[in-house]
Motif scaffolding. Structure first.
Motif, mmCIF file in Angstrom:
data_model
loop_
_atom_site.group_PDB
_atom_site.id
_atom_site.type_symbol
_atom_site.label_atom_id
_atom_site.label_comp_id
_atom_site.label_asym_id
_atom_site.label_seq_id
_atom_site.Cartn_x
_atom_site.Cartn_y
_atom_site.Cartn_z
ATOM 1 N N PRO A 1 0.825 -1.208 0.000
ATOM 2 C CA PRO A 1 0.000 0.000 0.000
ATOM 3 C C PRO A 1 0.858 1.257 0.000
ATOM 4 N N TYR B 1 -3.477 4.499 3.603
ATOM 5 C CA TYR B 1 -4.317 3.583 2.831
ATOM 6 C C TYR B 1 -5.478 3.107 3.686
ATOM 7 N N VAL C 1 -5.596 -3.965 3.757
ATOM 8 C CA VAL C 1 -4.427 -3.833 2.895
ATOM 9 C C VAL C 1 -3.960 -5.199 2.417
ATOM 10 N N ALA D 1 -2.967 3.129 8.295
ATOM 11 C CA ALA D 1 -4.257 2.523 7.945
ATOM 12 C C ALA D 1 -5.368 3.443 8.432
#
Length: 582
Positions: free
Chosen positions: A44, A48, A52, A121
């Motif tokens: 990623p 992101y 993932v 994330a």
């Protein structure tokens, strides 16, 4: 294990083995194992979605890679032989994570510098939507289904929950549809809703555990007395559609196959259907008949049904347990002319529109009294076509299939219900009626038909084709809108009579003449009954406008003018019926 060196000596033209021996391994002549290397091939970006995916591969210059270890953040190393993985991070806020992977070769060596990737994330809260829902403030039944959906750019996997009014939230579930229904009908249903206004709330949670902070809601009213409606969409006997009154002539072998296809609707109150129950019974047994068990069956077939009268009664129910309180009730009449037809019975079908017809707007009472005079001394059954139309029925086997003689009269110049443009069922019936003796060869007598119609074939070319095909009418022509017919002069059995246009029944401006009258030639072997008299004289004079034709299978009389508007029509009727044996 690395290879051992073999030393051989080769001399001159030949190969002379002067000496050959093994060299013992040692630090100077054994190559050390090289550890594998690990490379991330898909990973990623810096920031992101919380779901993932990583892909990787291992390389070993002096062996093979046999497995990998993966690690997320500071967690335990996890062994795998795969070269990819998808990781779901359940986070409430943005968080930094690190993924590492290292390869192992066939000598057990491990990559000392694992491939790794650090990233943030993130997760966006889902927005809950309605997929299936009643209209805002709509009146609905106590059983309905509401289905949720959600919009989330970084997730497509959701859990759902709901609450009604001020109740508590339900448990999270993977099923986005919430069915309010009777659990005895729909296992696992949530029960029915009480009458009144309700607010339904729905909420989504994504795979990261993020809950929609603004649940969606809708208001609706549960109404009293909601119930489904039931209908029969296809009814057939022996593969052919029944008449609109669900009657039919029997198959020749009397082993009839009856077929129904049905439907129901609860859409008016957002209900959900839950099957059908039916009665199929001989009419005489209806008082003791009972409904079948409920089922999802929507096609019904009954085999080897004998001629007679039957009831097919159908009702539907919804998932609240509400039943159609006005079931669809079909009276099915399968007529066998060989046993049901009375060769001496007379049926009079009268098409006057009770004051709405032209010319002169004759009333049914006056027209019916006139034909009663014509048929004096004979027993007959009267059917006013206006009464049939009022209940969406037409001439059919049930209405007319048991009579040896049908007298069909149309004394309305502006409306024609006999022929195909208005109702093809009447043409269908006449085709079948005049062919009964050909179809049922043991029928004792031919069928008899007297047609007296104003503008007889005037509706369309289709009607002209019908008259030509079924009755053998040839060379039809008409005076159209020209009021030129003064009389119909009797011929053959009617010699010495003259049917004059009755001036008292037509407007004074018509001068005792009428239009829309037809002349034609009857089929070979027919008897001319009357001929055309014009005023002033024209090319229609002397042409046939009524004939009588009898064969072994049918006997037909057709006039191209309306009897109600003609004097001496009672004399015409009496002589014609005597000639036909009535």
């Amino acid at each position: 294990m690395k290879p051992t060196t073999l030393l051989c000596m080769v001399l001159g033209m030949g190969v002379i083995l002067t000496g050959c021996g093994l060299i013992e391994p040692g630090p100077d002549n054994v190559k050390p194992n090289v550890a594998p290397e690990t490379v991330l091939t898909a990973f990623p970006p810096d920031v992101y979605d919380h779901t993932v995916t990583f892909n990787w591969k291992g390389q070993d210059s002096d062996g093979i890679v046999v497995h990998f270890d993966t690690q997320v953040d500071d967690g335990a190393w996890i062994r795998t032989t795969r070269s990819d993985t998808t990781i779901l991070f359940a986070v409430a806020d943005d968080a930094m994570h690190t993924f590492k992977v290292r390869a192992y070769d066939d000598d057990g060596a491990v990559d000392g510098s694992p491939a790794q990737r650090s990233f943030t994330a993130t997760s966006i809260a889902p927005e809950t939507e309605f997929l299936v829902v009643p209209a805002e403030s709509a009146a609905v039944g106590p059983a309905l289904t509401i289905q949720l959906d959600a919009d989330d750019p970084d997730d497509k996997n959701f859990m759902w929950r709901y609450r009604v009014d001020e109740g508590t939230w339900s448990e999270w579930t993977a099923d986005s549809a919430f069915a309010f229904a009777q659990p005895s009908i729909v296992p696992g249903a949530l029960g029915v809703l009480p009458v009144g206004y309700h607010t339904f709330y729905g909420q989504a949670r994504d795979a990261a555990g993020i809950i929609d902070p603004t649940p969606i809601s809708t208001i609706f009213q549960v109404a009293e007395g909601t119930e489904p409606t039931t209908s029969v969409v296809i009814s057939q006997v022996n593969g052919r559609a029944t008449y609109t009154d669900y009657s039919m002539f029997t198959g020749v072998d009397n082993r009839n196959a009856v077929h129904f296809e049905v439907s129901a609707s609860a859409a008016a109150y957002s209900g959900v259907l839950a099957g059908f129950s039916y009665i199929w019974t001989a009419a005489a047994n209806l008082p003791t008949a009972s409904f079948s068990a409920w089922s999802d069956q929507a096609v019904f077939d009954f085999a080897d049904v004998a001629p007679g009268q039957y009831w097919f009664i159908l009702k539907a129910r919804d998932t609240a347990g509400s039943e159609d309180t006005t079931p669809e009730s079909l009276y099915v009449d399968i007529v066998d002319p060989r046993t049901d037809l009375d060769p001496d019975a007379i049926l009079l079908v009268q098409e006057t529109r009770n004051g709405s017809g032209a010319p002169g707007s004759p009333r049914l009472t006056a027209v019916n009294e006139y034909y009663a005079t014509m048929l004096a001394g004979r027993t007959y059954t009267l059917v006013n076509y206006e009464d049939l139309r009022a209940v969406n029925r037409y001439v059919s086997p049930a209405v007319a299939g048991r009579y040896g003689l049908i007298i069909w009269i149309d004394d309305d110049s502006s409306d024609h219900w006999l022929f195909s443009v208005v109702n093809p069922e009447n043409i269908r019936f006449l085709r079948e009626y005049v062919a009964l003796k050909e179809t049922y060869t043991t029928l004792a007598e031919p069928t008899h038909l007297l047609l007296s119609h104003w503008n007889l074939p005037g509706a369309s070319n289709v009607d002209l084709a019908f008259l030509t095909d079924v009755f053998g009418v040839a060379s039809p022509s008409t005076n159209g809108n020209d009021k030129t017919l003064l009389a119909a002069q009797g011929q053959g059995p009617l010699a010495g009579t003259s049917l004059q246009v009755d001036p008292a029944k037509v407007p004074g401006s018509w001068a005792g003449k009428i239009n829309k009258v037809w002349a034609f030639e009857g089929p070979a072997g027919s008897t001319e009954l009357t001929t055309w008299v014009s005023s002033p004289a024209d090319t229609m004079d002397g042409r046939t406008n009524a004939y009588h034709h009898a064969t072994a299978s049918k006997e037909v009389v057709i006039t191209g003018y309306p009897l109600f508007f003609m004097t001496d029509a009672p004399v015409f009727m009496d002589r014609v019926l005597q000639a036909m044996g009535f």
